[in-house]
Design a protein around this motif. Structure first.
Motif, PDB file in Angstrom:
ATOM      1  N   ILE A 192       0.852  -1.180   0.000  1.00  0.00           N
ATOM      2  CA  ILE A 192       0.000   0.000   0.000  1.00  0.00           C
ATOM      3  C   ILE A 192       0.892   1.235   0.000  1.00  0.00           C
ATOM      4  O   ILE A 192       1.835   1.332   0.796  1.00  0.00           O
ATOM      5  CB  ILE A 192      -0.915   0.025   1.238  1.00  0.00           C
ATOM      6  N   THR A 193       0.607   2.166  -0.881  1.00  0.00           N
ATOM      7  CA  THR A 193       1.391   3.396  -1.003  1.00  0.00           C
ATOM      8  C   THR A 193       0.580   4.582  -0.498  1.00  0.00           C
ATOM      9  O   THR A 193      -0.599   4.727  -0.834  1.00  0.00           O
ATOM     10  CB  THR A 193       1.814   3.640  -2.456  1.00  0.00           C
ATOM     11  N   TYR A 194       1.227   5.421   0.307  1.00  0.00           N
ATOM     12  CA  TYR A 194       0.585   6.600   0.868  1.00  0.00           C
ATOM     13  C   TYR A 194       1.384   7.843   0.479  1.00  0.00           C
ATOM     14  O   TYR A 194       2.614   7.803   0.409  1.00  0.00           O
ATOM     15  CB  TYR A 194       0.516   6.526   2.394  1.00  0.00           C
ATOM     16  N   ARG A 200      -1.976  14.894   6.362  1.00  0.00           N
ATOM     17  CA  ARG A 200      -2.128  13.482   6.715  1.00  0.00           C
ATOM     18  C   ARG A 200      -1.722  12.608   5.536  1.00  0.00           C
ATOM     19  O   ARG A 200      -1.599  13.083   4.404  1.00  0.00           O
ATOM     20  CB  ARG A 200      -3.574  13.172   7.118  1.00  0.00           C
ATOM     21  N   PHE A 201      -1.514  11.326   5.812  1.00  0.00           N
ATOM     22  CA  PHE A 201      -1.201  10.373   4.755  1.00  0.00           C
ATOM     23  C   PHE A 201      -2.485   9.857   4.115  1.00  0.00           C
ATOM     24  O   PHE A 201      -3.427   9.464   4.811  1.00  0.00           O
ATOM     25  CB  PHE A 201      -0.396   9.196   5.302  1.00  0.00           C
ATOM     26  N   VAL A 202      -2.486   9.865   2.781  1.00  0.00           N
ATOM     27  CA  VAL A 202      -3.639   9.408   2.013  1.00  0.00           C
ATOM     28  C   VAL A 202      -3.205   8.269   1.107  1.00  0.00           C
ATOM     29  O   VAL A 202      -2.166   8.360   0.434  1.00  0.00           O
ATOM     30  CB  VAL A 202      -4.222  10.563   1.165  1.00  0.00           C
ATOM     31  N   SER A 226      -4.068   3.633  10.885  1.00  0.00           N
ATOM     32  CA  SER A 226      -4.194   4.969  11.469  1.00  0.00           C
ATOM     33  C   SER A 226      -3.163   5.879  10.834  1.00  0.00           C
ATOM     34  O   SER A 226      -1.975   5.595  10.889  1.00  0.00           O
ATOM     35  CB  SER A 226      -3.966   4.905  12.984  1.00  0.00           C
ATOM     36  N   ALA A 227      -3.619   6.939  10.207  1.00  0.00           N
ATOM     37  CA  ALA A 227      -2.717   7.881   9.536  1.00  0.00           C
ATOM     38  C   ALA A 227      -2.657   9.199  10.288  1.00  0.00           C
ATOM     39  O   ALA A 227      -2.668  10.259   9.727  1.00  0.00           O
ATOM     40  CB  ALA A 227      -3.144   8.099   8.099  1.00  0.00           C
ATOM     41  N   GLY A 228      -2.593   9.097  11.563  1.00  0.00           N
ATOM     42  CA  GLY A 228      -2.476  10.298  12.380  1.00  0.00           C
ATOM     43  C   GLY A 228      -3.826  10.871  12.679  1.00  0.00           C
ATOM     44  O   GLY A 228      -3.960  11.958  13.179  1.00  0.00           O
TER      45      GLY A 228
END
Length: 228
Positions: A192-194, A200-202, A226-228
Motif C-alpha cells: 500500500i502506497t501513501y 495526513r497520509f492518504v 491509522s494515519a495520524g
C-alpha cells in the motif's frame, strides 16, 4: 697589465658558476635515483585525483563561477533515540512497548530510516519494530518534526508489517496468511502506497500479490490503518 687584471676575475667567476651548476645537477640526480629506488611517488601514494576535485579546482579559478548553494534544511537529519521515541509514544500499543526489548546486549530489534515524506523542516523518521526471533514486523510508525518535537503521524500494527520510503512516498508491505500458513510461508502480500496531503497520509495505490496462485485471484481486503 690592466687588461690581464680585468680578465682574471671573469674567468674565476665562470669557473665558480660551472661548479655550482654541476653540484646542483648531481644533487637533483641523487634525489631522483632515491625516489626510483623506493618506488614511491606522491601521486601514486595518495591515489589519483578525483574528477570532482579537479573540476572543483578549475571552477575556483573561474572569475565568474557561482558559489555552491547552501544545503537545504530538509536535506539534513538529526539522529534520534528511536527506542525512547517509541516507548514514550501514546499512540503505540502497550503490547508493542512491552515486547520491545533488546535481542542481544543493548541491540533493539528496530529498523530506523530518515527521509522526506511530509515536506517538513526536518527529515521524517520511519521506525519498524521487529521480533528478535524471525525479524517479523509488529509495528511501523512515521514521526514528523513539529514544534521542536516528533509527532506520530502514521502507525500500522497489524503484524507482519513493514514500512519504508519510496521516492518520497510511504510504502507499507503486509504479509497475508491463511489459517494454516506458517510464519515463514505467507499466502501473499499487500503493498500500500501513501502520500502526504493536507496534513495526513492518504492512500494512493494498492497492489496485492497472491503467492502460488493463478493471476487474477481475488485481492485481500485492505485492513484499516491509522494515519495520524
Amino acid at each position: 697589465m690592466r687588461g690581464l687584471t680585468d680578465e682574471e676575475p671573469t674567468a674565476a667567476h665562470g669557473a665558480l658558476q660551472a661548479a655550482i651548476t654541476a653540484v646542483a645537477v648531481l644533487a637533483a640526480l641523487g634525489l631522483f635515483m632515491a625516489a626510483c629506488a623506493t618506488g614511491g611517488t606522491g601521486a601514486r601514494d595518495e591515489g589519483p585525483a578525483h574528477a570532482d576535485a579537479v573540476a572543483g579546482a578549475g571552477a575556483d579559478t573561474d572569475a565568474g563561477a557561482a558559489p555552491s548553494p547552501a544545503p537545504n534544511a530538509s536535506d539534513t537529519y538529526k539522529r534520534v533515540d528511536a527506542v525512547s521515541l517509541v516507548k514514550s509514544d501514546p499512540k503505540v500499543s502497550a503490547t508493542v512497548k512491552r515486547d520491545l526489548k533488546p535481542c542481544v546486549g543493548d541491540e533493539y530489534p528496530l529498523d530506523v530510516s530518515y527521509g522526506d515524506l511530509t515536506g517538513g523542516v526536518a527529515k521524517d523518521i520511519v521506525v519498524n519494530v521487529l521480533t528478535c526471533a524471525d525479524a517479523v514486523g509488529v509495528g511501523s510508525y512515521v514521526y514528523r518534526a513539529e514544534d521542536g518535537r516528533y509527532e506520530n503521524v502514521f502507525k500500522a500494527e497489524e503484524s507482519p508489517v513493514y514500512a519504508e520510503i519510496d521516492r518520497g512516498d510511504l510504502m507499507v508491505t503486509k504479509q497475508v496468511y491463511d489459517k494454516s500458513d506458517p510464519v515463514s510461508n505467507p499466502s501473499g502480500e499487500n503493498v500500500i502506497t501513501y502520500s502526504w496531503s493536507a496534513g495526513r497520509f492518504v492512500q494512493t495505490a494498492y497492489h496485492h500479490t497472491d503467492y502460488g496462485s493463478s493471476v487474477g485471484g481475488e485481492p485481500t481486503p485492505v485492513p484499516s490503518d491509522s494515519a495520524g
